[in-house]
Motif scaffolding. Sequence first.
Motif, PDB file in Angstrom:
ATOM      1  N   GLN A 189      12.063   4.129  59.239  1.00  0.00           N
ATOM      2  CA  GLN A 189      12.763   3.436  58.144  1.00  0.00           C
ATOM      3  C   GLN A 189      13.215   4.485  57.120  1.00  0.00           C
ATOM      4  OE1 GLN A 189      13.058   0.100  58.332  1.00  0.00           O
ATOM      5  NE2 GLN A 189      11.431  -0.463  59.781  1.00  0.00           N
ATOM      6  N   ILE A 190      14.495   4.438  56.747  1.00  0.00           N
ATOM      7  CA  ILE A 190      15.059   5.469  55.871  1.00  0.00           C
ATOM      8  C   ILE A 190      15.103   4.952  54.433  1.00  0.00           C
ATOM      9  CG2 ILE A 190      17.020   7.034  55.507  1.00  0.00           C
ATOM     10  CD1 ILE A 190      15.593   7.279  58.230  1.00  0.00           C
ATOM     11  N   ILE A 191      14.390   5.643  53.539  1.00  0.00           N
ATOM     12  CA  ILE A 191      14.312   5.147  52.156  1.00  0.00           C
ATOM     13  C   ILE A 191      14.995   6.038  51.131  1.00  0.00           C
ATOM     14  CG2 ILE A 191      12.178   3.849  52.570  1.00  0.00           C
ATOM     15  CD1 ILE A 191      10.682   6.180  51.171  1.00  0.00           C
ATOM     16  N   GLY A 192      15.438   7.223  51.526  1.00  0.00           N
ATOM     17  CA  GLY A 192      16.095   8.099  50.560  1.00  0.00           C
ATOM     18  C   GLY A 192      16.605   9.351  51.224  1.00  0.00           C
ATOM     19  N   ARG A 193      17.164  10.246  50.403  1.00  0.00           N
ATOM     20  CA  ARG A 193      17.676  11.492  50.971  1.00  0.00           C
ATOM     21  C   ARG A 193      17.469  12.656  50.017  1.00  0.00           C
ATOM     22  NH1 ARG A 193      23.645  11.602  53.229  1.00  0.00           N
ATOM     23  NH2 ARG A 193      22.915   9.612  54.039  1.00  0.00           N
ATOM     24  N   THR A 194      17.170  13.826  50.593  1.00  0.00           N
ATOM     25  CA  THR A 194      17.042  15.044  49.786  1.00  0.00           C
ATOM     26  C   THR A 194      18.171  16.007  50.137  1.00  0.00           C
ATOM     27  OG1 THR A 194      15.633  16.907  49.171  1.00  0.00           O
ATOM     28  CG2 THR A 194      15.497  16.186  51.452  1.00  0.00           C
ATOM     29  N   ALA A 195      18.544  16.843  49.156  1.00  0.00           N
ATOM     30  CA  ALA A 195      19.562  17.855  49.408  1.00  0.00           C
ATOM     31  C   ALA A 195      18.925  19.150  49.904  1.00  0.00           C
ATOM     32  CB  ALA A 195      20.361  18.124  48.137  1.00  0.00           C
ATOM     33  N   LEU A 196      17.600  19.218  49.883  1.00  0.00           N
ATOM     34  CA  LEU A 196      16.933  20.436  50.366  1.00  0.00           C
ATOM     35  C   LEU A 196      17.172  20.599  51.861  1.00  0.00           C
ATOM     36  CD1 LEU A 196      13.378  20.600  48.711  1.00  0.00           C
ATOM     37  CD2 LEU A 196      15.486  21.790  48.050  1.00  0.00           C
ATOM     38  N   GLN A 197      17.288  21.865  52.277  1.00  0.00           N
ATOM     39  CA  GLN A 197      17.422  22.130  53.707  1.00  0.00           C
ATOM     40  C   GLN A 197      16.043  22.340  54.291  1.00  0.00           C
ATOM     41  OE1 GLN A 197      20.383  25.385  53.759  1.00  0.00           O
ATOM     42  NE2 GLN A 197      21.301  24.207  55.410  1.00  0.00           N
ATOM     43  N   LEU A 198      15.708  21.521  55.282  1.00  0.00           N
ATOM     44  CA  LEU A 198      14.387  21.624  55.899  1.00  0.00           C
ATOM     45  C   LEU A 198      14.338  22.736  56.924  1.00  0.00           C
ATOM     46  CD1 LEU A 198      11.960  19.436  55.559  1.00  0.00           C
ATOM     47  CD2 LEU A 198      14.127  18.948  54.482  1.00  0.00           C
ATOM     48  N   PHE A 199      15.508  23.086  57.482  1.00  0.00           N
ATOM     49  CA  PHE A 199      15.579  24.139  58.499  1.00  0.00           C
ATOM     50  C   PHE A 199      16.796  24.988  58.212  1.00  0.00           C
ATOM     51  CE2 PHE A 199      16.632  26.039  62.587  1.00  0.00           C
ATOM     52  CZ  PHE A 199      15.382  26.457  63.039  1.00  0.00           C
ATOM     53  N   ASN A 200      16.582  26.316  58.127  1.00  0.00           N
ATOM     54  CA  ASN A 200      17.671  27.205  57.757  1.00  0.00           C
ATOM     55  C   ASN A 200      17.436  28.556  58.410  1.00  0.00           C
ATOM     56  OD1 ASN A 200      19.562  28.794  56.549  1.00  0.00           O
ATOM     57  ND2 ASN A 200      19.111  28.111  54.458  1.00  0.00           N
ATOM     58  N   LEU A 201      18.366  28.929  59.300  1.00  0.00           N
ATOM     59  CA  LEU A 201      18.176  30.177  60.043  1.00  0.00           C
ATOM     60  C   LEU A 201      18.430  31.401  59.187  1.00  0.00           C
ATOM     61  CD1 LEU A 201      19.752  29.153  63.436  1.00  0.00           C
ATOM     62  CD2 LEU A 201      17.385  29.829  63.040  1.00  0.00           C
ATOM     63  N   GLY A 202      19.052  31.197  58.034  1.00  0.00           N
ATOM     64  CA  GLY A 202      19.435  32.351  57.220  1.00  0.00           C
ATOM     65  C   GLY A 202      18.291  32.947  56.409  1.00  0.00           C
ATOM     66  N   GLY A 231      13.966  33.751  55.412  1.00  0.00           N
ATOM     67  CA  GLY A 231      12.805  34.386  56.046  1.00  0.00           C
ATOM     68  C   GLY A 231      12.132  33.463  57.034  1.00  0.00           C
ATOM     69  N   SER A 232      11.425  32.457  56.546  1.00  0.00           N
ATOM     70  CA  SER A 232      10.867  31.459  57.442  1.00  0.00           C
ATOM     71  C   SER A 232      11.944  30.404  57.655  1.00  0.00           C
ATOM     72  CB  SER A 232       9.631  30.800  56.828  1.00  0.00           C
ATOM     73  OG  SER A 232       9.287  29.667  57.607  1.00  0.00           O
ATOM     74  N   PRO A 233      12.183  30.011  58.908  1.00  0.00           N
ATOM     75  CA  PRO A 233      13.279  29.066  59.137  1.00  0.00           C
ATOM     76  C   PRO A 233      12.995  27.646  58.623  1.00  0.00           C
ATOM     77  CG  PRO A 233      12.209  29.627  61.201  1.00  0.00           C
ATOM     78  CD  PRO A 233      11.600  30.509  60.161  1.00  0.00           C
ATOM     79  N   THR A 234      11.740  27.343  58.317  1.00  0.00           N
ATOM     80  CA  THR A 234      11.476  25.970  57.866  1.00  0.00           C
ATOM     81  C   THR A 234      10.994  25.950  56.420  1.00  0.00           C
ATOM     82  OG1 THR A 234       9.175  25.970  58.625  1.00  0.00           O
ATOM     83  CG2 THR A 234      10.824  25.243  60.198  1.00  0.00           C
ATOM     84  N   LEU A 235      11.307  24.866  55.719  1.00  0.00           N
ATOM     85  CA  LEU A 235      10.853  24.684  54.340  1.00  0.00           C
ATOM     86  C   LEU A 235       9.343  24.472  54.320  1.00  0.00           C
ATOM     87  CD1 LEU A 235      11.630  24.059  51.311  1.00  0.00           C
ATOM     88  CD2 LEU A 235      11.705  21.655  51.997  1.00  0.00           C
TER      89      LEU A 235
END
Lengths: 246, 344
Positions: free
Chosen positions: A202-215, A217-221
């Motif tokens: 069930q989808i209740i909201g949205r964040t602008a943060l990137q949870l996964f980013n290859l650019g 150091g660590s690829p995940t938040l």
Amino acid sequence: MSIPIPQITPLGDSGLLLLFDNSGEAAAAARCLNGAKPDWLLDAVPAYAALSVVYEPYRLNRLLRSGRLRLPDNHGQEGLLHAAAESAVLQMLGSNEWKGLSEQGRVVQVPVVYGGSGGPDLGSCAARAEMRPEQFIEAHAAAVYTVAMIGFMPGFPYMTGLPERLAQPRREAPRQRVPAGSIAVAGNQTGIYPFDSPGGWQIIGRTALQLFNLGTGSPTLLQAGDNVRFIPVQSSQAGWEEVSGR
Amino acid sequence: MSMAVMKPGLFTTVQDRGRPGWRSLGVTAGGAMDSYALRAANLLTGNLPEAAGLEMTLSGAELEVREDLLIAITGANMTPSADGEELPMWRPVWVRRGTCLKFGTAVEGCRTYLSAAGGIEVPEVLSSRGTDVRAGFGGLEGRPLMAGDLLTTGLTEPWRSQWAVRWAEKLRRQAAAEGRRWAVPSWYALPEAYAGGGRIAGHHVLRVTAGAEYSSFTKASLEVFFSTSYLVSSSSDRMGCRLTEGAKLERTASGEVLSRGIVPGTVQVPPGGQPIVLGADCQTTGGYPVMAHVISADLPLLAQLKPGDKVCFTETGLEEAHAALVRQEAALRMLEAGLCARLP
């Protein structure tokens, strides 16, 4: 802090399944093993109270033959290499101070625009919980969550700590496309979709943060063991400013 | 550009040894489904084991060679040809620029590997050149090949291997003398990873060790699992080999299994009761009961099962599983030593 001794069983011929008492121990053990990472150790994957260790039998065999590994005299019926893997993992865990375990896990703040087009299921979730949407938001944002595992897709956190009365069933028909950044609840867990993907939560909201980013150091938040707080914001832009100091 | 993709084939991706080491962050290890075949192909072209090659599935690609290349083809037999002439597999092949390489439908096996001296050059993502199609990164833009793609190999740079340079030169002269656009040596490598637990009346036999929930299945279900000749379903892919036509596998315990880390070769049983054997692209965690694990030495055989094949399981111990893997590794090292000794 004393070392919790896990129950260990084979995970095929190149893995071990370690069962701890709780997810905090499993996450701390994963940090310890992934931090040391000898060449025979490929992965240590924590999930709830379990930790899956993946090793390379051939390399471990070399280590064994080099004589640098202490082995119990009696290695049991599972065979020498399995005993060697078990012994090597326990030695690594034993030599670690379990700093990660006693440490209060870091807290990551996640700004969320609740409801609206980014949270189409907020209304129905609130109705099932017999609350007004604002109350549901308040309750969801008041809790502190713990990442019990990353799975399903790169960077997807399964978080425990959802207040019992907010628990939700999965959607009867999964959506074809859930947008990246969607905050979701299912059962007694909450999660965040790192990518656009099909999904049944069930989808209740949205964040602008990137949870996964290859650019970066660590690829995940997030990683297992992290604590998460959701911060309600009015727009995704406001969210960035509010948590820019994180 | 070393090769131009004229037709991509059914599902062709750039693969290497994959990206283990990131599973705790949910990143699939991936890599070649048949790691034995890719390693052999790399050895036969003088490459290091980490070099990337192409993995073709069921029906292969059509490639135009744009520069003289030293290649090797291993894995499933897709009746490869160079300008219409059938090419032998499991050995180095020198091909002249302008040649068209064609791969047909797999007549035996499922996945064919093509290696070129120097490896396929694509950027490394999280320490691998392998394609993760679900996450959309690695390989060529995180997707299977398409017509019009151009592939670069290490040939444009100084070759890492003196061995490949000398064999390419020798075969080039041989091709000129034979008046052909390609040439191969008379020797070849023996594929030694596909015996599994033997073959019984046309069925492949995969060896397994017991999984975490093995003893929670009913006695009758264990009997079914080890006596059924399963059919490989057409919905099988790099994530998992789906099996059908067995009686429903049931557990005595009804409790749910909490998700935990899983690995390729894991035989999981979803509520439908038909087993799925996880492949190289499996998710990092899963919550279905685990019946067994296919031993690592039999994963190349698993990779070569195609829809319609019949397969059954036989139980073995960890000691035997490790011994089989060490034997397989020794065979590759023998091949390497043999190749080094054949420096022209």
